[in-house]
Write a protein that holds these residues in place. Structure first.
Motif, PDB file in Angstrom:
ATOM      1  N   GLU A 196       0.803  -1.210   0.000  1.00 23.75           N
ATOM      2  CA  GLU A 196       0.000   0.000   0.000  1.00 23.75           C
ATOM      3  C   GLU A 196       0.845   1.274   0.000  1.00 23.75           C
ATOM      4  O   GLU A 196       0.309   2.373  -0.081  1.00 23.75           O
ATOM      5  N   SER A 197       2.164   1.140   0.119  1.00 26.53           N
ATOM      6  CA  SER A 197       3.047   2.315   0.126  1.00 26.53           C
ATOM      7  C   SER A 197       3.291   2.768  -1.307  1.00 26.53           C
ATOM      8  O   SER A 197       4.276   2.394  -1.935  1.00 26.53           O
ATOM      9  N   ALA A 198       2.372   3.571  -1.803  1.00 19.52           N
ATOM     10  CA  ALA A 198       2.408   3.934  -3.218  1.00 19.52           C
ATOM     11  C   ALA A 198       3.276   5.156  -3.493  1.00 19.52           C
ATOM     12  O   ALA A 198       3.591   5.438  -4.641  1.00 19.52           O
TER      13      ALA A 198
ATOM     14  N   CYS B  47       1.357  18.993  -8.350  1.00 17.37           N
ATOM     15  CA  CYS B  47       2.547  18.188  -8.627  1.00 17.37           C
ATOM     16  C   CYS B  47       2.311  16.705  -8.332  1.00 17.37           C
ATOM     17  O   CYS B  47       1.372  16.341  -7.620  1.00 17.37           O
ATOM     18  N   ASP B  48       3.192  15.889  -8.869  1.00  8.08           N
ATOM     19  CA  ASP B  48       3.291  14.486  -8.456  1.00  8.08           C
ATOM     20  C   ASP B  48       4.526  14.274  -7.577  1.00  8.08           C
ATOM     21  O   ASP B  48       4.577  13.344  -6.780  1.00  8.08           O
TER      22      ASP B  48
ATOM     23  N   HIS C 166       5.040  12.053  -4.064  1.00  7.41           N
ATOM     24  CA  HIS C 166       6.398  11.554  -3.881  1.00  7.41           C
ATOM     25  C   HIS C 166       7.219  12.738  -3.359  1.00  7.41           C
ATOM     26  O   HIS C 166       7.296  13.770  -4.040  1.00  7.41           O
ATOM     27  N   ILE C 167       7.811  12.612  -2.184  1.00  5.44           N
ATOM     28  CA  ILE C 167       8.524  13.734  -1.571  1.00  5.44           C
ATOM     29  C   ILE C 167       9.971  13.348  -1.293  1.00  5.44           C
ATOM     30  O   ILE C 167      10.244  12.321  -0.671  1.00  5.44           O
ATOM     31  N   VAL C 168      10.876  14.199  -1.767  1.00  3.68           N
ATOM     32  CA  VAL C 168      12.302  14.057  -1.477  1.00  3.68           C
ATOM     33  C   VAL C 168      12.686  15.201  -0.542  1.00  3.68           C
ATOM     34  O   VAL C 168      12.526  16.370  -0.895  1.00  3.68           O
ATOM     35  N   VAL C 169      13.167  14.859   0.655  1.00  2.92           N
ATOM     36  CA  VAL C 169      13.535  15.851   1.664  1.00  2.92           C
ATOM     37  C   VAL C 169      15.039  15.815   1.881  1.00  2.92           C
ATOM     38  O   VAL C 169      15.596  14.759   2.203  1.00  2.92           O
ATOM     39  N   ALA C 170      15.698  16.945   1.709  1.00  2.00           N
ATOM     40  CA  ALA C 170      17.128  17.048   1.982  1.00  2.00           C
ATOM     41  C   ALA C 170      17.336  17.794   3.292  1.00  2.00           C
ATOM     42  O   ALA C 170      16.582  18.716   3.623  1.00  2.00           O
TER      43      ALA C 170
ATOM     44  N   SER D 113      10.470   6.582   4.188  1.00  2.00           N
ATOM     45  CA  SER D 113      10.501   5.146   3.878  1.00  2.00           C
ATOM     46  C   SER D 113      11.878   4.730   3.391  1.00  2.00           C
ATOM     47  O   SER D 113      12.234   3.556   3.398  1.00  2.00           O
ATOM     48  N   LEU D 114      12.673   5.723   2.951  1.00  2.00           N
ATOM     49  CA  LEU D 114      14.047   5.474   2.521  1.00  2.00           C
ATOM     50  C   LEU D 114      14.894   6.639   3.022  1.00  2.00           C
ATOM     51  O   LEU D 114      14.593   7.792   2.746  1.00  2.00           O
ATOM     52  N   LEU D 115      15.955   6.327   3.789  1.00  2.00           N
ATOM     53  CA  LEU D 115      16.814   7.357   4.358  1.00  2.00           C
ATOM     54  C   LEU D 115      18.242   7.140   3.866  1.00  2.00           C
ATOM     55  O   LEU D 115      18.783   6.038   3.979  1.00  2.00           O
ATOM     56  N   CYS D 116      18.850   8.184   3.319  1.00  2.00           N
ATOM     57  CA  CYS D 116      20.192   8.081   2.736  1.00  2.00           C
ATOM     58  C   CYS D 116      21.103   9.175   3.278  1.00  2.00           C
ATOM     59  O   CYS D 116      20.648  10.272   3.595  1.00  2.00           O
ATOM     60  N   GLU D 117      22.378   8.844   3.362  1.00  2.00           N
ATOM     61  CA  GLU D 117      23.393   9.815   3.756  1.00  2.00           C
ATOM     62  C   GLU D 117      24.366  10.012   2.599  1.00  2.00           C
ATOM     63  O   GLU D 117      24.750   9.049   1.933  1.00  2.00           O
TER      64      GLU D 117
END
Length: 215
Positions: free
Chosen positions: A13-15, A95-96, A148-152, A190-194
């Motif tokens: 369900e994590s679309a 936006c998407d 869809h969100i990208v957070v820096a 849901s995804l964390l990156c360094e």
């Protein structure tokens, strides 16, 4: 066949991607966030613009990249926490994909405004709870939005009390890194990156490469 009120067959369900990227200045957070946003927009065959919330003017340098890729970019430049809530609501219509860069400034602005409003020179435990409740307005939007969100965010050292195996003495030591933001936010993406920037040799002018680690 048994019928349950709450338990159902599990289905994905994590679309919507909720991605967090943190690192030091110059590690490539903004550039990588833009690349991911463009890639997502193309993958979705989106006809909408990519949204960009810019606190550092970095989006100015990314405009040519979006133009080359044929992806429309709309943005706002702000560090006000109230604006962050509004723009997520607006982006769900326009936006998407949305990029927020850098979320650290919004947290700093929220803390600074709280201290100013309450005439505080420093924060105690009783002050953090209402502040975290206000911040939750953002995290709820971040997690539940149909975007869809990208957070820096900027990087901060993570410290913990560590026991010396020789004499049992305890001392504070650096045990890693984290995103410089409200403490629980690292659990929301849901995804964390360094990201890090590495100079290959000590020689002046040596090539610099940038690495991304999935945390």
């Amino acid at each position: 066949k048994e019928v349950f009120m709450l338990l159902q067959v599990a289905r994905p369900e994590s679309a919507f991607l909720k991605l967090g990227i943190y690192g030091d200045a110059g590690s490539g957070k903004s550039y990588t966030s833009a690349l991911i946003a463009i890639g997502l927009s193309k993958l979705l065959k989106s006809t909408k613009s990519v949204g960009f919330v810019d606190t550092e003017t970095g989006s100015d340098y990314l405009i040519p990249m979006f133009e080359r890729e044929g992806v429309s970019l709309i943005r706002t430049k702000t560090r006000a926490f109230a604006d962050l809530l509004t723009v997520i609501d607006e982006a769900q219509e326009a936006c998407d994909v949305l990029v927020i860069d850098s979320v650290t400034h919004f947290w700093n602005e929220l803390v600074s405004s709280y201290k100013k409003t309450n005439k505080l020179s420093f924060m105690t435990l009783k002050h953090w709870d209402p502040l975290k409740q206000t911040w939750k307005e953002y995290t709820d939007r971040f997690v539940n939005s149909r975007l869809h969100i990208v957070v820096a965010g900027r990087s901060a050292d993570k410290w913990d009390e560590v026991e010396d195996p020789n004499d049992g003495a305890k001392e504070l030591r650096k045990v890693g890194t984290k995103m410089r933001v409200e403490g629980q936010f690292a659990y929301e993406p849901s995804l964390l990156c360094e990201m890090e920037s590495v100079q290959l040799t000590a020689r002046a002018g040596s090539k610099v490469i940038r690495r991304l680690f999935v945390k």
